[in-house]
Design a protein around this motif. Structure first.
Motif, short mmCIF file in Angstrom:
data_model
loop_
_atom_site.label_atom_id
_atom_site.label_comp_id
_atom_site.label_asym_id
_atom_site.label_seq_id
_atom_site.Cartn_x
_atom_site.Cartn_y
_atom_site.Cartn_z
N THR A 177 0.96 -1.21 -0.01
CA THR A 177 0.03 -0.13 -0.11
C THR A 177 0.92 1.31 0.01
N ASN A 178 0.10 2.48 -0.59
CA ASN A 178 0.92 3.62 -0.41
C ASN A 178 2.16 3.82 -1.06
N PRO A 179 2.37 3.28 -2.33
CA PRO A 179 3.67 3.27 -3.01
C PRO A 179 4.26 4.84 -3.19
N ALA A 180 5.34 5.07 -2.56
CA ALA A 180 6.07 6.19 -2.89
C ALA A 180 5.19 7.53 -2.11
N GLY A 181 4.07 7.18 -1.13
CA GLY A 181 3.52 8.11 -0.84
C GLY A 181 2.43 8.95 -1.66
N ILE A 182 1.88 8.11 -2.62
CA ILE A 182 0.98 8.58 -3.82
C ILE A 182 -0.24 9.59 -3.16
N SER A 183 -0.84 8.87 -2.05
CA SER A 183 -1.99 9.56 -1.74
C SER A 183 -1.97 9.11 -0.24
N PRO A 184 -2.30 10.05 0.88
CA PRO A 184 -2.05 9.50 2.40
C PRO A 184 -3.50 8.66 2.51
N ILE A 185 -4.38 8.62 1.93
CA ILE A 185 -5.53 7.86 2.12
C ILE A 185 -5.13 6.20 1.51
N LEU A 186 -4.10 6.12 0.78
CA LEU A 186 -3.63 4.69 0.21
C LEU A 186 -2.81 3.97 1.30
N GLY A 187 -2.38 4.89 2.20
CA GLY A 187 -1.50 4.23 3.32
C GLY A 187 -2.36 4.07 4.49
N CYS A 188 -3.56 4.03 4.36
CA CYS A 188 -4.51 3.60 5.49
C CYS A 188 -5.15 2.28 5.44
N THR A 189 -5.74 1.72 6.49
CA THR A 189 -6.64 0.60 6.50
C THR A 189 -7.72 0.62 6.94
N VAL A 190 -8.82 0.27 6.44
CA VAL A 190 -10.13 0.45 6.75
C VAL A 190 -10.60 -0.89 7.72
N PHE A 191 -10.91 -0.40 9.10
CA PHE A 191 -11.26 -1.35 10.23
C PHE A 191 -12.96 -1.60 9.95
N THR A 192 -13.42 -2.65 9.93
CA THR A 192 -14.70 -2.87 9.91
C THR A 192 -15.17 -3.80 10.88
N PHE A 193 -15.85 -3.20 11.97
CA PHE A 193 -16.29 -4.31 13.12
C PHE A 193 -17.79 -4.54 13.11
N THR A 194 -17.92 -5.75 12.98
CA THR A 194 -19.31 -6.10 12.65
C THR A 194 -19.89 -7.11 13.57
N PRO A 195 -20.60 -6.71 14.85
CA PRO A 195 -20.87 -7.50 15.99
C PRO A 195 -21.70 -8.80 15.46
N LYS A 196 -22.53 -8.39 14.42
CA LYS A 196 -23.54 -9.54 14.09
C LYS A 196 -22.94 -10.91 13.74
N ASP A 197 -21.86 -10.85 13.00
CA ASP A 197 -20.97 -12.01 13.07
C ASP A 197 -19.87 -12.27 13.80
N ASN A 198 -19.58 -11.40 14.56
CA ASN A 198 -18.38 -11.46 15.64
C ASN A 198 -17.27 -11.31 14.81
N SER A 199 -16.98 -10.36 13.80
CA SER A 199 -15.76 -10.23 12.96
C SER A 199 -15.38 -8.80 13.07
N LEU A 200 -14.09 -8.84 12.54
CA LEU A 200 -13.13 -7.65 12.31
C LEU A 200 -12.85 -7.85 10.92
N ARG A 201 -12.90 -6.98 10.10
CA ARG A 201 -12.61 -6.90 8.60
C ARG A 201 -11.42 -5.86 8.53
N LEU A 202 -10.42 -6.22 7.72
CA LEU A 202 -9.36 -5.21 7.45
C LEU A 202 -9.26 -5.15 5.99
N MET A 203 -9.25 -3.83 5.32
CA MET A 203 -9.30 -3.72 4.09
C MET A 203 -8.32 -2.60 3.44
N ALA A 204 -7.69 -2.98 2.61
CA ALA A 204 -6.53 -1.92 1.92
C ALA A 204 -6.34 -2.02 0.41
N THR A 205 -5.87 -0.92 0.03
CA THR A 205 -5.48 -0.85 -1.58
C THR A 205 -4.82 -0.09 -1.83
N ASP A 206 -3.93 -0.17 -3.01
CA ASP A 206 -3.08 0.88 -3.62
C ASP A 206 -3.68 1.39 -5.13
#
Length: 374
Positions: free
Chosen positions: A19-48
């Motif tokens: 992720t975030n090659p050569a600092g192209i965009s600050p948002i691409l250096g982030c990970t989305v944390f999705t907390f879902t109590p319904k199925d007792n899960s945490l999902r991490l998602m990222a992209t470049d």
């Protein structure tokens, strides 16, 4: 809620590798944390924007936690640094929506950082309505073994004009599956029977191949733009490589001048001796093939080296020059100890063919510098 630090940290480290090659965009250096109590899960998602990855792990939600899903965005490096601080594996997590902060706590520490809204983060791009399977789970072990044997031919340098050489080509016909790699100087191909895979031709980035889990049941899937894999706990998709892959079948020789029977390990030992000097130049070495075996010679700067592989069984004579490093990598990829090298001409390629466990392998290496003198 309580998370498993090691599992989350492992996923974040995978994410940080692309992720975030050569600092192209600050948002691409982030990970989305999705907390879902319904199925007792945490999902991490990222992209470049070329590669997309998500990971799912189980989370223990405490009584009274809101039933609604929480989705926040955290700088990936900060998240890694925070979690790496803890010695405990069980980490308590508290989200404060009013202050836009998230707190990680254990017996040995309590650390808080700010988070951002995930509203502007790129969406998962794979079109579920157009997804299809390229390599089935039943074929996975054959595919992984074949891939390991040919991947030495994948071009390591990221040159835009040579993008087609930085991955593998999968060509599925009615009867056979071909997996091919080529860097412009050498090529390798694996072929095995098609056991029901849909016909098609695909050019796949090495980034995907490096992330394939070997011990998990997977299927390699694609839509019209992306290709990847999905398991119960993670998914990784990347864009197809654009460009035309060379016709490897046309590169494989059909006629030969000299054949040499060798033991791969024995010849590699000889090449290692030559490489100690050849690496100071451009790795070129002379192969003098005769009824007495193969004599290897090289020179670089003021140094010279030579050795003889007398056990090699030949049926002719030929003087030819090769990149000794490339030749050694080819032999190291072979699955059988005893093999046959087939030479075509002084400026023609060498061809190595073998078969193991129902898979046919072809390796082709071009010679170098016909003017090289020792």
């Amino acid at each position: 809620m309580r998370i498993n630090k090691n599992k989350v940290l492992e996923a974040l480290k995978k994410i940080s590798s692309f992720t975030n090659p050569a600092g192209i965009s600050p948002i691409l250096g982030c990970t989305v944390f999705t907390f879902t109590p319904k199925d007792n899960s945490l999902r991490l998602m990222a992209t470049d924007l070329s590669n997309y990855y998500w990971n799912r792990s189980e989370v223990e939600y405490h009584a009274g936690y809101p039933a609604s899903k929480a989705e926040i965005m955290i700088d990936t490096k900060i998240a890694i640094n925070l979690l790496s601080t803890f010695t405990s594996n069980d980490i308590e997590v508290t989200i404060n929506p009013e202050a836009s902060t998230i707190t990680f706590a254990a017996k040995d520490a309590e650390l808080t950082t700010s988070y951002m809204s995930a509203d502007d983060f790129p969406m998962w791009p794979v079109n579920a309505d157009k997804i299809k399977t390229i390599v089935k789970t039943d074929d996975k072990d054959i595919f992984i073994t074949a891939l390991k044997s040919i991947k030495y031919c994948i071009l390591k340098e990221k040159v835009p004009a040579k993008a087609m050489f930085t991955g593998i080509h999968i060509d599925i016909t009615e009867n056979d599956v071909y997996i091919e790699a080529c860097d412009g100087k050498r090529a390798a191909r694996a072929k095995y029977a098609n056991a029901g895979n849909e016909q098609g031709s695909y050019l796949i980035s090495s980034a995907l191949l490096e992330r394939l889990p070997e011990k998990t049941a997977i299927e390699i899937q694609s839509d019209e733009t992306y290709v990847g894999f999905k398991t119960d706990t993670e998914a990784y998709f990347t864009r197809f490589i654009e460009g035309k892959f060379p016709d490897v079948k046309a590169i494989i020789p059909t006629a030969y001048k000299v054949k040499v029977e060798i033991g791969a390990t024995k010849m590699i030992d000889h090449l290692k001796v030559i490489e100690t000097i050849a690496k100071d130049g451009d790795y070129t070495a002379k192969f003098d093939i005769s009824k007495n075996g193969i004599k290897f010679t090289t020179a670089a700067k003021t140094n010279k080296a030579k050795c003889e592989y007398k056990e090699a069984v030949t049926d002719g004579e030929l003087d030819i020059n090769f990149n000794v490093k490339f030749f050694k990598e080819c032999l190291s990829a072979l699955l059988n100890e005893k093999t046959e090298l087939k030479f075509t001409a002084q400026q023609g390629p060498v061809h190595v063919k073998e078969e193991k466990d129902g898979v046919e392998y072809d390796h082709v290496l071009m010679p170098v510098r016909p003017s090289f003198k020792v």
